[in-house]
Design a protein around this motif. Structure first.
Motif, PDB file in Angstrom:
ATOM      1  N   TRP A 147       0.807  -1.210   0.000  1.00 47.12           N
ATOM      2  CA  TRP A 147       0.000   0.000   0.000  1.00 47.12           C
ATOM      3  C   TRP A 147       0.849   1.273   0.000  1.00 47.12           C
ATOM      4  N   SER A 148       2.031   1.175  -0.565  1.00 44.78           N
ATOM      5  CA  SER A 148       2.890   2.335  -0.765  1.00 44.78           C
ATOM      6  C   SER A 148       2.404   3.123  -1.973  1.00 44.78           C
ATOM      7  N   PRO A 149       2.497   4.454  -1.963  1.00 48.78           N
ATOM      8  CA  PRO A 149       2.111   5.228  -3.149  1.00 48.78           C
ATOM      9  C   PRO A 149       2.972   4.903  -4.361  1.00 48.78           C
ATOM     10  N   THR A 163      -3.754   3.757   0.693  1.00 44.29           N
ATOM     11  CA  THR A 163      -2.331   3.758   1.052  1.00 44.29           C
ATOM     12  C   THR A 163      -2.148   3.708   2.566  1.00 44.29           C
ATOM     13  N   ASP A 199       5.815   5.746   4.332  1.00 47.26           N
ATOM     14  CA  ASP A 199       4.522   6.314   3.963  1.00 47.26           C
ATOM     15  C   ASP A 199       3.594   6.418   5.167  1.00 47.26           C
ATOM     16  N   PRO A 381      -5.403   5.684  -5.118  1.00 46.55           N
ATOM     17  CA  PRO A 381      -5.854   4.396  -4.573  1.00 46.55           C
ATOM     18  C   PRO A 381      -7.342   4.247  -4.846  1.00 46.55           C
TER      19      PRO A 381
END
Length: 419
Positions: A147-149, A163, A199, A381
């Protein structure tokens, strides 16, 4: 999932394998065929079968979740095949363990990429990152459990939910409302190095700034097991809440140490920070009392017919396995993959481009699992909503909802930066 920086050796191996793949003569843009049924198809698809890949962690730090994720996905495809498959074809899942190691991920991807029409899941920001450029250039639709950008920006790569940062912003805003945090307060954040922690920290820093608070941060390595010094630092600073973007074992240490030191503050855990097995350890009561999980996806205990059926079907298939969030994650990403394949079949186009176009046409995917996801914008997202969940041994998966999925004003206006 947390990440780590690739060594020079890993980069070299990745480059060498990439060149080998490029020199193999296999092209995802060429070699498409039309089957006897009039359906165009590309790599991983024949007139009789559709190959679907899964790159997971069965031997590394996230092995318990990795096993559940893979079994959840396999359950979905088994059910699909019992119902006749997709487009008259049997779906053939192919699972590879990379032990949460970037070099092994490169090898697994290089082996499976020519054989599959899509990846139903690929675990970890750093492990996906080892081959991300290759996926973005010519790879198949790839559902990432990261879930990292950095996972945004490519039509071929799809995260679920939101994210790490957005989850944390929603969590901090929840703590302000429910626990009376106010301007001038300090919140702590223990985070593991890599994209996961970085993040997540961006989220806590942003949320704290909106409320006039400051963040006391403590970075740890993925291999660190004892959080005593980090918790001591938080206590000395007088923090009013602590965010944990850590592994489940690190979460257990932090919450257990805080209880032993008499530090009674709420703990907010990122979506990879908890496993229900922790409830059977000595730290179980402290987790139940002072810890919540911030997670976009509905938990297995949600009052949804699809979730109840999944829990029952999984228990019947794997009676000795633990029900945890990995089951839901694996089944859901498999269902998203399956729906993309079904839509592409309807267009008689099971080429990689056809599958990706079908997937990206959906702006309100639900699947019966609660909360809609918009897959049309590659730079955002699919959701900005977060559930707040409390550990509960009596609930399926060990978590119960204490606040339904929602997006705070701060989470909605937060600017997600890619790259």
């Amino acid at each position: 999932m947390n990440g780590f920086r690739l060594s020079a050796g890993a980069i070299g191996v990745a480059a060498m394998l990439a060149l080998t793949a490029c020199g193999s003569g296999k092209s995802v843009d060429g070699g498409d065929e039309t089957g006897a049924d009039g359906v165009k198809h590309g790599p991983g698809v024949t007139d009789k079968a559709i190959g679907v890949g899964m790159i997971t962690d069965l031997t590394g730090p996230y092995a318990p979740l990795g096993k559940s994720i893979s079994q959840g996905a396999q359950l979905y495809f088994e059910q699909v095949n019992k119902d006749g498959g997709i487009c008259g074809r049997t779906v053939e899942p192919q699972v590879r363990d990379m032990g949460y190691d970037a070099q092994k991920s490169v090898g697994a991807y290089t082996e499976l990429e020519p054989k599959v029409a899509a990846f139903a899941h690929f675990i970890g920001s750093a492990t996906v990152g080892a081959v991300q450029d290759r996926i973005a250039k010519s790879g198949p639709l790839t559902l990432v459990l990261a879930w990292s950008p950095q996972m945004l920006g490519s039509e071929r790569i799809q995260m679920t939910g939101t994210t790490y940062a957005v989850d944390v912003i929603n969590g901090v805003d929840y703590a302000v409302e429910k626990h009376g945090l106010k301007s001038g307060d300090k919140i702590g954040h223990i985070y593991v190095e890599g994209d996961y922690g970085v993040d997540s920290l961006a989220g806590s820093t942003y949320a704290a700034r909106q409320h006039g608070m400051t963040v006391v941060e403590q970075k740890v390595k993925a291999t660190d097991a004892d959080m005593t010094s980090q918790v001591a630092a938080m206590k000395s600073e007088g923090v009013k809440a602590i965010v944990l973007s850590t592994s489940p074992k690190q979460t257990a240490s932090a919450v257990g140490v805080a209880a032993a030191q008499g530090l009674k503050v709420p703990f907010l855990g990122s979506n990879s920070s908890f496993a229900p097995q922790l409830l059977d350890t000595p730290v179980g009561p402290a987790l139940t009392a002072n810890f919540v999980v911030m997670q976009a996806a509905s938990p297995l205990s949600a009052d949804l017919e699809a979730m109840k059926k999944l829990a029952a079907d999984y228990t019947a298939k794997y009676p000795d396995a633990t029900l945890d969030n990995g089951v839901m994650a694996g089944y859901t990403t498999a269902a998203i993959t399956g729906d993309a394949l079904k839509l592409a079949c309807g267009k008689k186009d099971l080429t990689r481009e056809g599958i990706i176009a079908a997937h990206r046409s959906q702006n309100a995917w639900d699947g019966g699992f609660g909360g809609t996801m918009d897959f049309t914008d590659v730079n955002q997202p699919p959701s900005r909503e977060t559930h707040i969940l409390q550990p509960d041994k009596a609930s399926a998966g060990g978590l119960k909802i204490i606040q339904e999925a929602s997006a705070s004003e701060n989470a909605q206006k937060y600017e997600i930066k890619i790259g």
